[in-house]
Design a protein around this motif. Sequence first.
Motif, PDB file in Angstrom:
ATOM      1  N   PHE A  49       0.835  -1.203   0.000  1.00  0.00           N
ATOM      2  CA  PHE A  49       0.000   0.000   0.000  1.00  0.00           C
ATOM      3  C   PHE A  49       0.871   1.255   0.000  1.00  0.00           C
ATOM      4  O   PHE A  49       0.633   2.196  -0.759  1.00  0.00           O
ATOM      5  CB  PHE A  49      -0.918   0.038   1.228  1.00  0.00           C
ATOM      6  CG  PHE A  49      -1.968  -1.029   1.294  1.00  0.00           C
ATOM      7  CD1 PHE A  49      -2.365  -1.737   0.173  1.00  0.00           C
ATOM      8  CD2 PHE A  49      -2.576  -1.330   2.505  1.00  0.00           C
ATOM      9  CE1 PHE A  49      -3.347  -2.722   0.247  1.00  0.00           C
ATOM     10  CE2 PHE A  49      -3.558  -2.301   2.589  1.00  0.00           C
ATOM     11  CZ  PHE A  49      -3.938  -2.996   1.463  1.00  0.00           C
ATOM     12  N   GLY A  50       1.863   1.273   0.870  1.00  0.00           N
ATOM     13  CA  GLY A  50       2.746   2.432   0.962  1.00  0.00           C
ATOM     14  C   GLY A  50       3.481   2.691  -0.339  1.00  0.00           C
ATOM     15  O   GLY A  50       3.582   3.839  -0.790  1.00  0.00           O
ATOM     16  N   THR A  51       3.969   1.634  -0.942  1.00  0.00           N
ATOM     17  CA  THR A  51       4.686   1.771  -2.212  1.00  0.00           C
ATOM     18  C   THR A  51       3.771   2.318  -3.297  1.00  0.00           C
ATOM     19  O   THR A  51       4.148   3.245  -4.031  1.00  0.00           O
ATOM     20  CB  THR A  51       5.278   0.412  -2.637  1.00  0.00           C
ATOM     21  OG1 THR A  51       6.148  -0.056  -1.600  1.00  0.00           O
ATOM     22  CG2 THR A  51       6.047   0.529  -3.933  1.00  0.00           C
ATOM     23  N   LEU A  52       2.571   1.777  -3.402  1.00  0.00           N
ATOM     24  CA  LEU A  52       1.615   2.252  -4.411  1.00  0.00           C
ATOM     25  C   LEU A  52       1.289   3.728  -4.209  1.00  0.00           C
ATOM     26  O   LEU A  52       1.233   4.500  -5.176  1.00  0.00           O
ATOM     27  CB  LEU A  52       0.332   1.420  -4.371  1.00  0.00           C
ATOM     28  CG  LEU A  52       0.435  -0.009  -4.888  1.00  0.00           C
ATOM     29  CD1 LEU A  52      -0.836  -0.790  -4.570  1.00  0.00           C
ATOM     30  CD2 LEU A  52       0.702  -0.023  -6.385  1.00  0.00           C
ATOM     31  N   LEU A  53       1.071   4.106  -2.956  1.00  0.00           N
ATOM     32  CA  LEU A  53       0.743   5.506  -2.676  1.00  0.00           C
ATOM     33  C   LEU A  53       1.920   6.430  -3.000  1.00  0.00           C
ATOM     34  O   LEU A  53       1.739   7.471  -3.629  1.00  0.00           O
ATOM     35  CB  LEU A  53       0.334   5.672  -1.215  1.00  0.00           C
ATOM     36  CG  LEU A  53      -1.075   5.172  -0.876  1.00  0.00           C
ATOM     37  CD1 LEU A  53      -1.221   4.953   0.618  1.00  0.00           C
ATOM     38  CD2 LEU A  53      -2.118   6.138  -1.388  1.00  0.00           C
ATOM     39  N   LEU A  54       3.117   6.057  -2.581  1.00  0.00           N
ATOM     40  CA  LEU A  54       4.275   6.922  -2.803  1.00  0.00           C
ATOM     41  C   LEU A  54       4.644   7.030  -4.276  1.00  0.00           C
ATOM     42  O   LEU A  54       5.123   8.069  -4.726  1.00  0.00           O
ATOM     43  CB  LEU A  54       5.472   6.434  -1.977  1.00  0.00           C
ATOM     44  CG  LEU A  54       5.326   6.644  -0.471  1.00  0.00           C
ATOM     45  CD1 LEU A  54       6.472   5.983   0.271  1.00  0.00           C
ATOM     46  CD2 LEU A  54       5.241   8.120  -0.123  1.00  0.00           C
ATOM     47  N   LEU A  55       4.406   5.956  -5.029  1.00  0.00           N
ATOM     48  CA  LEU A  55       4.691   5.994  -6.467  1.00  0.00           C
ATOM     49  C   LEU A  55       3.521   6.566  -7.272  1.00  0.00           C
ATOM     50  O   LEU A  55       3.603   6.672  -8.490  1.00  0.00           O
ATOM     51  CB  LEU A  55       5.037   4.589  -6.973  1.00  0.00           C
ATOM     52  CG  LEU A  55       6.319   3.977  -6.421  1.00  0.00           C
ATOM     53  CD1 LEU A  55       6.491   2.549  -6.940  1.00  0.00           C
ATOM     54  CD2 LEU A  55       7.523   4.842  -6.772  1.00  0.00           C
ATOM     55  N   ASN A  56       2.443   6.895  -6.572  1.00  0.00           N
ATOM     56  CA  ASN A  56       1.230   7.424  -7.203  1.00  0.00           C
ATOM     57  C   ASN A  56       0.700   6.470  -8.276  1.00  0.00           C
ATOM     58  O   ASN A  56       0.277   6.886  -9.347  1.00  0.00           O
ATOM     59  CB  ASN A  56       1.468   8.827  -7.781  1.00  0.00           C
ATOM     60  CG  ASN A  56       0.181   9.595  -7.958  1.00  0.00           C
ATOM     61  OD1 ASN A  56      -0.841   9.254  -7.362  1.00  0.00           O
ATOM     62  ND2 ASN A  56       0.214  10.631  -8.777  1.00  0.00           N
ATOM     63  N   ARG A  57       0.737   5.205  -7.966  1.00  0.00           N
ATOM     64  CA  ARG A  57       0.229   4.156  -8.859  1.00  0.00           C
ATOM     65  C   ARG A  57      -1.004   3.522  -8.214  1.00  0.00           C
ATOM     66  O   ARG A  57      -1.081   2.323  -8.017  1.00  0.00           O
ATOM     67  CB  ARG A  57       1.296   3.080  -9.066  1.00  0.00           C
ATOM     68  CG  ARG A  57       2.568   3.576  -9.628  1.00  0.00           C
ATOM     69  CD  ARG A  57       2.512   3.481 -11.123  1.00  0.00           C
ATOM     70  NE  ARG A  57       3.832   3.722 -11.680  1.00  0.00           N
ATOM     71  CZ  ARG A  57       4.029   4.506 -12.704  1.00  0.00           C
ATOM     72  NH1 ARG A  57       3.020   5.109 -13.274  1.00  0.00           N
ATOM     73  NH2 ARG A  57       5.231   4.687 -13.185  1.00  0.00           N
ATOM     74  N   ILE A  58      -1.952   4.354  -7.892  1.00  0.00           N
ATOM     75  CA  ILE A  58      -3.075   3.911  -7.078  1.00  0.00           C
ATOM     76  C   ILE A  58      -4.395   4.152  -7.794  1.00  0.00           C
ATOM     77  O   ILE A  58      -4.550   5.131  -8.498  1.00  0.00           O
ATOM     78  CB  ILE A  58      -3.016   4.628  -5.703  1.00  0.00           C
ATOM     79  CG1 ILE A  58      -3.832   3.916  -4.669  1.00  0.00           C
ATOM     80  CG2 ILE A  58      -3.370   6.065  -5.783  1.00  0.00           C
ATOM     81  CD1 ILE A  58      -3.156   2.700  -4.170  1.00  0.00           C
ATOM     82  N   ARG A  59      -5.302   3.224  -7.641  1.00  0.00           N
ATOM     83  CA  ARG A  59      -6.638   3.327  -8.209  1.00  0.00           C
ATOM     84  C   ARG A  59      -7.648   3.419  -7.069  1.00  0.00           C
ATOM     85  O   ARG A  59      -7.365   3.018  -5.943  1.00  0.00           O
ATOM     86  CB  ARG A  59      -6.965   2.080  -9.055  1.00  0.00           C
ATOM     87  CG  ARG A  59      -5.963   1.797 -10.151  1.00  0.00           C
ATOM     88  CD  ARG A  59      -6.249   2.689 -11.352  1.00  0.00           C
ATOM     89  NE  ARG A  59      -5.445   2.324 -12.500  1.00  0.00           N
ATOM     90  CZ  ARG A  59      -4.312   2.907 -12.843  1.00  0.00           C
ATOM     91  NH1 ARG A  59      -3.829   3.891 -12.125  1.00  0.00           N
ATOM     92  NH2 ARG A  59      -3.646   2.525 -13.902  1.00  0.00           N
TER      93      ARG A  59
END
Length: 116
Positions: A49-59
């Motif tokens: 979750f943290g990685t997705l949020l920080l990389l702005n790769r989130i849906r």
Amino acid sequence: MKRIIMGTVFLIAGTVHFLKPGIFSRITPAFIPFKTFIAYFTGALEFIFGTLLLLNRIRNWQLSGMQKFLWAVFPANVYMYTHQEHLGLGKYPKWALLGRLPLQNLMVDMLEDIKK
């Protein structure tokens, strides 16, 4: 900014799950089996979750999943508060453990803001 804050919180929490799994398995409510597995599993989810949020790769569906995750782990926070002495958390003030409870809602709200 909320995305970065939440990403950092999830990434740090996930990392700590792997560095100190005993802490997280100990705060898992007694009725839940496979506590060490649960500690690693939830840590992996938080790290992702943290990685997705920080990389702005989130849906949006992932954000909804994160919100559901936060409510799923909420019983561990309640368990910490209600079983403080049994868990060896006597060094922490009761108000600090109680204060963790509304943080779940704040985090859910922050994820909701990210959806918009």
